[in-house]
Design a protein around this motif. Structure first.
Motif, PDB file in Angstrom:
ATOM      1  N   ALA A 104       3.766  13.364  -4.497  1.00 38.90           N
ATOM      2  CA  ALA A 104       3.258  12.784  -5.712  1.00 38.90           C
ATOM      3  C   ALA A 104       4.670  12.977  -6.060  1.00 38.90           C
ATOM      4  O   ALA A 104       4.322  13.852  -7.478  1.00 38.90           O
ATOM      5  N   LEU A 105       5.385  13.116  -5.985  1.00 35.01           N
ATOM      6  CA  LEU A 105       7.185  13.469  -6.578  1.00 35.01           C
ATOM      7  C   LEU A 105       7.803  12.498  -7.035  1.00 35.01           C
ATOM      8  O   LEU A 105       7.883  12.929  -8.405  1.00 35.01           O
ATOM      9  N   TYR A 106       6.930  11.050  -7.337  1.00 37.59           N
ATOM     10  CA  TYR A 106       6.768  10.272  -8.520  1.00 37.59           C
ATOM     11  C   TYR A 106       6.077   9.990  -8.872  1.00 37.59           C
ATOM     12  O   TYR A 106       5.255   8.718  -8.839  1.00 37.59           O
ATOM     13  N   SER A 141       1.018  -0.963   0.197  1.00 35.34           N
ATOM     14  CA  SER A 141      -0.040   0.020  -0.157  1.00 35.34           C
ATOM     15  C   SER A 141       0.862   1.205  -0.020  1.00 35.34           C
ATOM     16  O   SER A 141       2.446   1.372   0.356  1.00 35.34           O
ATOM     17  N   SER A 142       0.145   2.241  -0.250  1.00 38.83           N
ATOM     18  CA  SER A 142       0.731   3.642  -0.457  1.00 38.83           C
ATOM     19  C   SER A 142       0.680   3.960   0.596  1.00 38.83           C
ATOM     20  O   SER A 142       0.317   3.965   1.654  1.00 38.83           O
ATOM     21  N   VAL A 143       1.418   4.895   0.842  1.00 36.04           N
ATOM     22  CA  VAL A 143       1.975   5.703   2.178  1.00 36.04           C
ATOM     23  C   VAL A 143       1.574   7.772   1.849  1.00 36.04           C
ATOM     24  O   VAL A 143       1.533   8.109   1.331  1.00 36.04           O
ATOM     25  N   CYS A 144       0.185   7.738   2.331  1.00 41.34           N
ATOM     26  CA  CYS A 144      -0.187   9.242   3.030  1.00 41.34           C
ATOM     27  C   CYS A 144       0.831  10.365   3.366  1.00 41.34           C
ATOM     28  O   CYS A 144       2.033  10.323   4.499  1.00 41.34           O
ATOM     29  N   GLN A 145       1.595  11.100   2.621  1.00 43.81           N
ATOM     30  CA  GLN A 145       2.100  12.614   2.989  1.00 43.81           C
ATOM     31  C   GLN A 145       1.850  12.836   4.542  1.00 43.81           C
ATOM     32  O   GLN A 145       2.778  12.777   5.254  1.00 43.81           O
ATOM     33  N   ALA A 146       0.694  13.193   5.118  1.00 46.44           N
ATOM     34  CA  ALA A 146       0.094  13.283   6.565  1.00 46.44           C
ATOM     35  C   ALA A 146       0.861  12.396   7.202  1.00 46.44           C
ATOM     36  O   ALA A 146       0.776  12.493   8.149  1.00 46.44           O
ATOM     37  N   ASP A 147       1.038  11.306   6.459  1.00 47.76           N
ATOM     38  CA  ASP A 147       1.242  10.096   8.254  1.00 47.76           C
ATOM     39  C   ASP A 147       2.592   9.566   8.021  1.00 47.76           C
ATOM     40  O   ASP A 147       3.096   8.779   8.517  1.00 47.76           O
ATOM     41  N   PHE A 148       3.723  11.013   7.997  1.00 43.53           N
ATOM     42  CA  PHE A 148       4.504  10.174   7.286  1.00 43.53           C
ATOM     43  C   PHE A 148       5.800  11.875   7.711  1.00 43.53           C
ATOM     44  O   PHE A 148       4.902  12.648   6.887  1.00 43.53           O
ATOM     45  N   MET A 198      -0.484   7.690  -6.641  1.00 43.78           N
ATOM     46  CA  MET A 198      -1.163   6.212  -6.397  1.00 43.78           C
ATOM     47  C   MET A 198      -2.194   5.060  -6.692  1.00 43.78           C
ATOM     48  O   MET A 198      -2.505   5.921  -7.556  1.00 43.78           O
ATOM     49  N   GLU A 199      -0.774   3.904  -7.380  1.00 47.15           N
ATOM     50  CA  GLU A 199      -1.502   2.433  -7.695  1.00 47.15           C
ATOM     51  C   GLU A 199      -1.828   1.970  -6.499  1.00 47.15           C
ATOM     52  O   GLU A 199      -2.638   0.890  -7.319  1.00 47.15           O
ATOM     53  N   THR A 200      -1.567   1.497  -5.797  1.00 48.46           N
ATOM     54  CA  THR A 200      -1.517   0.686  -4.819  1.00 48.46           C
ATOM     55  C   THR A 200      -2.885   1.377  -4.001  1.00 48.46           C
ATOM     56  O   THR A 200      -2.985   2.442  -3.905  1.00 48.46           O
ATOM     57  N   CYS A 248      -5.907   8.428   0.745  1.00 47.13           N
ATOM     58  CA  CYS A 248      -5.025   9.941   0.925  1.00 47.13           C
ATOM     59  C   CYS A 248      -6.070  10.837  -0.025  1.00 47.13           C
ATOM     60  O   CYS A 248      -6.640  10.384  -1.758  1.00 47.13           O
ATOM     61  N   SER A 249      -5.852  12.184   0.177  1.00 43.39           N
ATOM     62  CA  SER A 249      -5.800  13.075  -1.545  1.00 43.39           C
ATOM     63  C   SER A 249      -5.670  13.309  -2.250  1.00 43.39           C
ATOM     64  O   SER A 249      -4.189  12.961  -2.240  1.00 43.39           O
ATOM     65  N   PRO A 250      -5.566  13.343  -3.057  1.00 40.41           N
ATOM     66  CA  PRO A 250      -5.071  13.732  -5.555  1.00 40.41           C
ATOM     67  C   PRO A 250      -3.624  14.239  -4.891  1.00 40.41           C
ATOM     68  O   PRO A 250      -3.610  15.189  -4.195  1.00 40.41           O
ATOM     69  N   GLY A 251      -2.741  13.551  -4.798  1.00 42.86           N
ATOM     70  CA  GLY A 251      -1.197  14.392  -4.963  1.00 42.86           C
ATOM     71  C   GLY A 251       0.050  13.659  -3.131  1.00 42.86           C
ATOM     72  O   GLY A 251       0.525  14.620  -3.611  1.00 42.86           O
ATOM     73  N   GLU A 252      -1.059  13.115  -2.677  1.00 41.83           N
ATOM     74  CA  GLU A 252      -0.595  12.816  -1.543  1.00 41.83           C
ATOM     75  C   GLU A 252       0.070  11.863  -0.873  1.00 41.83           C
ATOM     76  O   GLU A 252       0.696  11.278  -0.149  1.00 41.83           O
ATOM     77  N   ALA A 253       0.640  11.067  -1.376  1.00 43.32           N
ATOM     78  CA  ALA A 253       0.821   9.318  -0.856  1.00 43.32           C
ATOM     79  C   ALA A 253       2.300   9.933  -1.298  1.00 43.32           C
ATOM     80  O   ALA A 253       3.349  11.033  -2.578  1.00 43.32           O
ATOM     81  N   VAL A 254       3.435   9.413  -0.629  1.00 41.97           N
ATOM     82  CA  VAL A 254       4.560  10.088  -0.069  1.00 41.97           C
ATOM     83  C   VAL A 254       5.950   9.231  -1.623  1.00 41.97           C
ATOM     84  O   VAL A 254       5.745   8.755  -1.982  1.00 41.97           O
ATOM     85  N   GLY A 255       6.186  10.868  -1.801  1.00 44.41           N
ATOM     86  CA  GLY A 255       7.608  10.376  -2.602  1.00 44.41           C
ATOM     87  C   GLY A 255       8.740  11.115  -2.089  1.00 44.41           C
ATOM     88  O   GLY A 255       9.257  11.955  -1.131  1.00 44.41           O
ATOM     89  N   LEU A 256       9.907   9.749  -1.943  1.00 49.74           N
ATOM     90  CA  LEU A 256      10.514  10.005  -1.527  1.00 49.74           C
ATOM     91  C   LEU A 256      12.442   9.770  -2.117  1.00 49.74           C
ATOM     92  O   LEU A 256      12.361   9.064  -2.562  1.00 49.74           O
ATOM     93  N   THR A 257      13.145  11.212  -2.030  1.00 50.06           N
ATOM     94  CA  THR A 257      14.919  10.768  -2.665  1.00 50.06           C
ATOM     95  C   THR A 257      15.816  10.475  -1.338  1.00 50.06           C
ATOM     96  O   THR A 257      16.114  11.673  -0.638  1.00 50.06           O
ATOM     97  N   CYS A 258      16.439   9.301  -1.207  1.00 52.31           N
ATOM     98  CA  CYS A 258      17.401   9.619  -0.724  1.00 52.31           C
ATOM     99  C   CYS A 258      19.012   9.833  -1.109  1.00 52.31           C
ATOM    100  O   CYS A 258      18.851   9.317  -2.408  1.00 52.31           O
ATOM    101  N   SER A 259      19.648  10.249  -0.246  1.00 56.00           N
ATOM    102  CA  SER A 259      20.799  10.600  -0.885  1.00 56.00           C
ATOM    103  C   SER A 259      21.945   9.446  -1.760  1.00 56.00           C
ATOM    104  O   SER A 259      22.445  10.077  -2.355  1.00 56.00           O
ATOM    105  N   GLY A 260      21.667   8.271  -1.255  1.00 49.16           N
ATOM    106  CA  GLY A 260      22.303   7.142  -1.872  1.00 49.16           C
ATOM    107  C   GLY A 260      23.742   7.136  -1.497  1.00 49.16           C
ATOM    108  O   GLY A 260      24.570   5.785  -2.107  1.00 49.16           O
ATOM    109  N   VAL A 261      24.343   7.630   0.058  1.00 50.81           N
ATOM    110  CA  VAL A 261      25.714   7.748   0.074  1.00 50.81           C
ATOM    111  C   VAL A 261      25.639   6.933   0.382  1.00 50.81           C
ATOM    112  O   VAL A 261      24.769   6.614   1.631  1.00 50.81           O
TER     113      VAL A 261
END
Length: 377
Positions: A259-261, A229-236, A264-266, A295-308
């Motif tokens: 919604a950075l990426y 399942s996707s995660v809502c921005q408000a919960d994260f 929601m599809e799941t 979630c409301s549209p556009g609120e699924a968490v998108g995350l970018t980690c540094s990769g370091v």
């Protein structure tokens, strides 16, 4: 099409393990209606074809009906070795409505053995009726991600080599073949010698990032009760993000945005996470008592980690192919293996950036001291 059965086949897919289902009866092939076919029936078909467990079952997934539809409703228990061994209804359906022909994707016959969970260990693939380990050779995290996906695990966390003295027969699998979209089985060839260097893969058990530019970026999904399942921005929040990036061995969080990426599809059914920031896995964190249904549209968490990633005390280096980087892949995805080297690559950059860009660069390079040194081939 060559498959492992005389009475069932999958057409128009990317391999013998995917396509529109057809069943042979009375010397003729017919499609199957979605209403006459369920998950247990799919388990039998995938087993009959020598593929892994069902991965996706959906009507019209691989085109609509071309063959006649005259199959009965199948009533498999799930343990039968062939679809025609299953019980069926007494009468045949004459037609499906448009868009209702069964499309089925079976997972690759792949497994990870000898690890702490089913999502980590030595890669083994079943091909030509035989399970063999895979010889280590140039696998990156992008290659490993294919294995993780087929096992319904989370994101690929690491690739490695396990030394074995037994010298078993192995499969050689070319990473570029896998990343071109071909199946693991289609990319497997018998090695001309026994190998003691076997490929290992570790996947996350419960989190993954999808649709990003690397394994360290994407839309966040969490696995609970065997479903994603996707995660809502408000919960994260930022502390939750620190835990996810650590769990995926991707360094500190760099960017967290709804919604950075993509959206929601799941389904969205996760609880609000309440991490302290030091946990090793997201599901180790405390969470709220109730799940959010949407979630409301556009609120699924998108995350970018540094990769370091942290440098080891032995100052191991990564061997990175410039052509891989120049193809658009991230530096982290171009790490085929760990080496020891006394010849290290240095780079000097000239930059002209805005104040905002300086802030973004500082956030990334403040952890630069944690980088492994790089060596280019």
């Amino acid at each position: 099409m060559c498959g492992g059965s005389d009475s069932v086949r999958l057409l128009n897919g990317t391999s013998v393990c995917s396509g529109r289902l057809e069943v042979k009866s009375n010397q003729s092939w017919s499609s199957v209606c979605q209403a006459d076919f369920d998950q247990q029936d799919a388990e039998v078909v995938c087993r009959e074809l020598g593929c892994g467990p069902p991965w996706l079952l959906r009507e019209a997934l691989y085109g609509d009906v071309e063959a006649p539809v005259g199959t009965k409703e199948f009533q498999c228990g799930g343990n039968e070795s062939a679809l025609l061994d299953c019980r069926s209804s007494g009468s045949a359906r004459n037609r499906c409505s448009p868009g209702e022909a069964v499309g089925l994707t079976c997972s690759e016959p792949v497994r990870l053995v000898g690890g702490d969970s089913r999502c980590g260990g030595t890669v083994e693939v079943k091909h030509l009726g035989e399970w063999r380990p895979v010889e280590s050779g140039g696998w990156t995290l992008m290659t490993a991600a294919v294995v993780c996906e087929h096992l319904d695990c989370g994101s690929a966390v690491s690739v490695g080599v396990r030394k074995e003295s037994s010298g078993r027969d192995v499969w050689e699998i070319d990473p570029s073949c896998v990343q071109s979209g071909s199946s693991l089985r289609d990319c497997a060839t018998p090695s001309s010698w026994s190998s003691s260097s076997l490929q290992t893969v570790t996947c996350s058990d419960s989190v993954r990032l999808l649709n990003g530019t690397s394994v360290c970026s994407g839309r966040l999904e969490v696995k609970s009760n065997q479903s994603w399942s996707s995660v809502c921005q408000a919960d994260f929040d930022q502390q939750d993000a620190e835990v996810v990036c650590r769990e995926l061995d991707c360094g500190p969080p760099w960017l967290l945005r709804g919604a950075l990426y993509g959206d929601m599809e799941t389904p969205v059914g996760t609880k609000e996470f309440q991490c302290g920031g030091n946990e090793s896995a997201l599901l180790d964190c405390r969470s709220s008592g109730s799940a959010r249904n949407r979630c409301s549209p556009g609120e699924a968490v998108g995350l970018t980690c540094s990769g370091v990633r942290k440098e080891s005390s032995e100052r191991d280096v990564w061997r990175i192919s410039p052509s891989c980087v120049q193809s658009g892949s991230s530096l982290r995805d171009c790490e085929p293996s760990s080496w020891s080297s006394s010849s290290l690559q240095t780079v000097t950059c000239s930059v002209t950036v805005t104040g905002f860009q300086w802030a973004e660069l500082f956030k990334f390079f403040k952890v630069q001291s944690l980088h492994r040194l790089l060596t280019f081939s």
